[in-house]
Scaffold this active site. Structure first.
Site, PDB file in Angstrom:
ATOM      1  NE  ARG A   1      46.098  34.117  33.084  1.00 32.58           N
ATOM      2  CZ  ARG A   1      45.820  35.224  33.768  1.00 32.58           C
ATOM      3  NH1 ARG A   1      45.930  36.405  33.189  1.00 32.58           N
ATOM      4  NH2 ARG A   1      45.408  35.149  35.009  1.00 32.58           N
TER       5      ARG A   1
ATOM      6  CG  HIS B   1      41.553  32.611  37.654  1.00 30.89           C
ATOM      7  ND1 HIS B   1      42.833  32.116  37.833  1.00 30.89           N
ATOM      8  CD2 HIS B   1      41.694  33.964  37.544  1.00 30.89           C
ATOM      9  CE1 HIS B   1      43.689  33.135  37.822  1.00 30.89           C
ATOM     10  NE2 HIS B   1      43.023  34.260  37.667  1.00 30.89           N
TER      11      HIS B   1
ATOM     12  CD  GLN C   1      41.688  36.137  41.591  1.00 29.39           C
ATOM     13  OE1 GLN C   1      42.555  36.463  40.788  1.00 29.39           O
ATOM     14  NE2 GLN C   1      41.530  36.776  42.738  1.00 29.39           N
TER      15      GLN C   1
ATOM     16  CG  ASP D   1      36.122  38.992  36.523  1.00 31.99           C
ATOM     17  OD1 ASP D   1      36.939  39.912  36.283  1.00 31.99           O
ATOM     18  OD2 ASP D   1      36.215  37.846  36.021  1.00 31.99           O
TER      19      ASP D   1
ATOM     20  CB  CYS E   1      39.738  38.371  40.064  1.00 36.15           C
ATOM     21  SG  CYS E   1      38.972  38.813  38.499  1.00 36.15           S
TER      22      CYS E   1
ATOM     23  NE  ARG F   1      46.052  34.720  41.865  1.00 39.24           N
ATOM     24  CZ  ARG F   1      46.038  34.966  40.560  1.00 39.24           C
ATOM     25  NH1 ARG F   1      45.364  35.980  40.082  1.00 39.24           N
ATOM     26  NH2 ARG F   1      46.652  34.149  39.702  1.00 39.24           N
TER      27      ARG F   1
HETATM   28  N1   CP Z   1      43.406  38.259  38.578  1.00 38.80           N
HETATM   29  C1   CP Z   1      44.312  37.873  37.651  1.00 38.80           C
HETATM   30  O1   CP Z   1      44.452  36.704  37.322  1.00 38.80           O
HETATM   31  O2   CP Z   1      45.049  38.905  37.150  1.00 38.80           O
HETATM   32  P1   CP Z   1      46.040  38.832  35.912  1.00 38.80           P
HETATM   33  O3   CP Z   1      45.196  38.597  34.697  1.00 38.80           O
HETATM   34  O4   CP Z   1      46.712  40.195  35.868  1.00 38.80           O
HETATM   35  O5   CP Z   1      47.017  37.729  36.134  1.00 38.80           O
HETATM   36  N1  NVA Z   2      37.325  36.750  33.849  1.00 39.34           N
HETATM   37  C1  NVA Z   2      38.559  37.454  33.557  1.00 39.34           C
HETATM   38  C2  NVA Z   2      39.538  37.252  34.658  1.00 39.34           C
HETATM   39  C3  NVA Z   2      40.860  37.956  34.466  1.00 39.34           C
HETATM   40  C4  NVA Z   2      41.821  37.668  35.576  1.00 39.34           C
HETATM   41  C5  NVA Z   2      39.112  36.969  32.235  1.00 39.34           C
HETATM   42  O1  NVA Z   2      39.092  35.754  31.979  1.00 39.34           O
HETATM   43  O2  NVA Z   2      39.549  37.805  31.446  1.00 39.34           O
END
Ligand code: CP
Ligand code: NVA
Length: 307
Positions: free
Chosen positions: A103, A130, A133, A225, A265, A293
């Site tokens: 990530r 993502h 997701q 989101d 999400c 997930r």
């Molecule tokens: N939706 C998602 O990716 O959640 P986290 O940021 O908690 O991993």
């Molecule tokens: N769009 C959000 C998604 C978190 C899972 C971010 O990037 O923070």
């Protein structure tokens, strides 16, 4: 395919195969309380430059269900590209683990990891997309409606990493995709062009709008989101001014199809992009979606790591 970096890298058939496997693995886990240990003794190394609940825990549990294990490496460690070059990190990690989940902030960094790593790399969110997701999202939609063809998916809010992967998976698999975002907060043109290419092949229709009311008319799925993604914190005040007309509330939901389901999400900023009434209401599928997930990612792990 060595890596899982974007849903757009996969053919519709390969995506469908992973969804079918996810359904199978979910069923097996529900009936037996475990899965066949096809990843016995395999280790997933998880590099996080940002916080996480779902991604971390679902990957860790998913690996355990499949007989393997996962190792969490937090934002304070490694110093990806700072303490050590990404190419070096990738080559060192490749000797220790059987796959890497990352990530990152900059999408180029996950591409760079994949380039230098000899083991599979899974994108656990970047500033661009993502994809894990999106696989859970589309699994949730498929479970609800039994098909993706002709399903109207409407995303209301920021044109961000989550909406981009959702658009791509819909365009690949034949669901119609609409976004309503405030002017200036849309998805990148390059990502839209790619989606349109996928859509031309699948029969999906892509609509890019700014009016949330127009966007949700006839929607089978409303998705939202956060208005401010991780890494954009300095824009939060400005965004809180621009985005309130895009809140997913009961009134907006009542303008969609009567069978509409609401997805997010998570993490949700309650009573900002989504009201409590909607998040906890009868149309919400937020928690089954979060649980998916784990099932969707197990299918990805098996396809990349087994055998
Ligand atoms: N939706 C998602 O990716 O959640 P986290 O940021 O908690 O991993
Ligand atoms: N769009 C959000 C998604 C978190 C899972 C971010 O990037 O923070």
């Amino acid at each position: 395919m060595k890596d899982f970096l974007a849903v757009g890298d996969y053919t519709p058939e390969a995506l469908q195969d992973m969804l079918d496997l996810a359904i199978e693995l979910k069923q097996e886990y529900k009936t037996k309380g475990s899965n066949s240990p096809v990843l016995k003794d395999k280790k997933l190394g998880m590099i996080f430059q940002k916080p996480s609940l779902r991604t971390r825990v679902s990957f860790e549990r998913g690996m355990e269900h499949l007989g393997g294990s996962a190792m969490y490496i937090g934002p304070a460690e490694i110093g990806l590209g700072k303490r050590e070059s990404i190419a070096d990190v990738a080559r060192v990690m490749s000797g220790y683990v059987d796959a890497i989940m990352a990530r990152v902030f900059d999408h180029q960094h996950v591409l760079e990891l994949a380039k230098w790593s000899s083991v599979p790399v899974i994108n656990g969110l970047s500033d661009y997309n993502h994809p894990c997701q999106a696989m859970a999202d589309i699994l949730t939609i498929l479970e609800e409606f039994g098909t993706l063809k002709g399903i109207n998916v409407t995303y209301v809010g920021d044109g961000n990493n989550v909406s981009l992967s959702l658009m791509h998976v819909c365009a690949k698999l034949g669901a119609h995709f609409t976004i309503a975002n405030p002017p200036g907060f849309g998805m990148p043109d390059s990502g839209i062009a790619v989606a349109q290419e996928f859509a031309a092949k699948s029969g999906s229709q892509i609509r890019l709008l700014t009016d949330p009311h127009e966007a949700v008319a006839g929607a089978d799925v409303i998705y939202t989101d956060t208005w401010t993604s991780m890494g954009q914190e300095e824009e939060a005040t400005k965004r809180e001014v621009v985005f309130p007309p895009y809140q997913v509330n009961q009134k907006l939901v009542s303008e969609a199809s009567p069978r509409v389901i609401v997805l997010h999400c998570l993490p949700a900023h309650r009573n900002h992009e989504i009201t409590d009434e909607v998040a906890d209401g009868p149309h919400s599928r937020l928690f089954p979606q979060a649980h998916n997930r784990m099932h969707a990612q197990k299918a990805i792990l098996v396809r990349l790591m087994a055998g």
